[in-house]
Design an enzyme around this catalytic site. Structure first.
Site, short mmCIF file in Angstrom:
data_model
loop_
_atom_site.label_atom_id
_atom_site.label_comp_id
_atom_site.label_asym_id
_atom_site.label_seq_id
_atom_site.Cartn_x
_atom_site.Cartn_y
_atom_site.Cartn_z
N CYS A 215 9.21 8.30 -3.11
CA CYS A 215 10.16 9.41 -2.62
C CYS A 215 10.58 10.24 -3.79
O CYS A 215 10.70 11.51 -3.97
CB CYS A 215 11.32 8.90 -1.98
SG CYS A 215 10.96 8.00 -0.46
N HIS A 219 11.27 14.18 -4.90
CA HIS A 219 12.61 14.75 -4.80
C HIS A 219 13.55 14.30 -5.85
O HIS A 219 14.55 14.74 -5.73
CB HIS A 219 12.98 14.18 -3.30
CG HIS A 219 12.55 14.38 -2.19
ND1 HIS A 219 12.37 15.55 -1.51
CD2 HIS A 219 11.69 13.66 -1.57
CE1 HIS A 219 11.63 15.70 -0.54
NE2 HIS A 219 10.96 14.35 -0.34
N CYS A 268 7.01 12.14 5.39
CA CYS A 268 6.82 11.98 3.96
C CYS A 268 5.86 10.68 4.00
O CYS A 268 4.98 10.87 2.98
CB CYS A 268 8.04 11.68 3.36
SG CYS A 268 8.91 13.41 3.13
#
Length: 307
Positions: A215, A219, A268
């Site tokens: 992630c 991000h 995602c």
């Protein structure tokens, strides 16, 4: 240069847990000389507020002149190629319809004579700003959706399916709308809460799937950038910063479909080439808890239409 500085800051932030996804395995629970597992030792060294301020500082350097409260708009905040349809746009009616459905369900009387609104302080006003939270006695991590279903079960009503847009989706959107303008205030207090936070932090940093991405890869390191998503007809997608990421959900899609933050987690995972967890899984709840804690102090947005 900024990319390397951000990468170094991210590595310092999570150290051996690797915010930039350098590790794809969880640490083994070997005993230290003090008799603690290395997981316990790592947990004790983690400070959620320090994580929040460090991540915030990273993004403030990366996006000078963009206030943190604007980060919840995601990729649209930073990239002209990504747009968010504002309320009043082409599908605003869908948003209003969904909120109306949620409001009606929220006030519907149970056989007991009570309603969902009776289970929450102030009829649900300002409540969403405090979720997810950890139940003090059991140590269970409770999302807003969990709290809604707990109310239904308490009054001997059937719980909502978490993926049902016209029940849980609409109610969740409406309940979150009762906290618009409030500052997110998710508490991480006590050993159980810290363990859930650390687990979510670890999932945020762990590389997964065929593309070997975490992630944090998108991000933190790539936040603010865009790329063409081959899986969605060449659509431009933007990478939102981790701080503020949870604040503008659910998104209302054309036609009225509701995309929660956990549904976005599934998207995602798909993009990374990994098998998604089930909605409501403890892994996704922990990930939501981590992202909420590092977004504390930012303002909850209205449900946003998605293009």
């Amino acid at each position: 240069m900024w990319f390397e500085l951000t990468r170094c800051a991210a590595l310092v932030l999570l150290g051996t847990l690797g915010l930039n996804g350098v590790s794809n395995a969880q640490s083994p629970a070997h005993r230290s000389p003090a008799g603690k597992t290395n997981i316990q030792a790592a947990t004790e060294s983690i400070n959620p507020e320090r994580d929040r301020t460090t991540l915030t500082a990273i993004f403030q350097k990366k996006f000078p002149g963009v206030p943190p409260d604007e980060w919840s708009h995601g990729g649209a905040t930073f990239a002209p190629g990504v747009s968010v349809i504002p309320l009043g746009g082409n599908n605003a009616t869908n948003v209003n319809d969904i909120l109306a459905i949620g409001k009606k369900t929220w006030g519907r009387k149970f056989r007991s004579g009570k309603s969902l609104s009776a289970c929450f302080p102030n009829g649900g006003q300002r409540v969403a700003a405090n979720y997810p939270q950890v139940e003090p006695k059991s140590g269970a991590l409770v999302t807003l959706e969990d709290a809604v279903n707990a109310c239904l079960v308490l009054h001997q009503e059937p719980p909502f399916r978490i993926d049902d847009d016209l029940t849980m989706g609409a109610v969740s959107a409406y309940l979150r709308s009762l906290s618009i303008g409030q500052k997110l205030n998710v508490r991480v207090v006590g050993p159980s809460a810290l363990e859930h936070y650390v687990a979510g932090r670890r999932w945020f940093s762990r590389r997964i799937g065929e593309r070997d991405l975490a992630c944090a890869s998108c991000h933190v390191l790539e936040a603010g950038r865009t790329q063409t998503d081959a899986g969605e007809s060449g659509k431009q997608i933007g990478f939102s910063p981790a701080v503020g990421q949870v604040l503008a959900w659910p998104r209302i899609e054309p036609g009225g479909a509701i995309r929660s933050i956990q549904k976005q987690f599934q998207r995602c995972f798909d993009r990374a080439g990994a098998a998604p967890f089930e909605l409501g899984s403890v892994e996704y709840k922990q990930l939501e808890y981590f992202l909420s804690a590092v977004s504390n102090g930012l303002t909850i947005r209205p449900p946003m239409p998605a293009n």
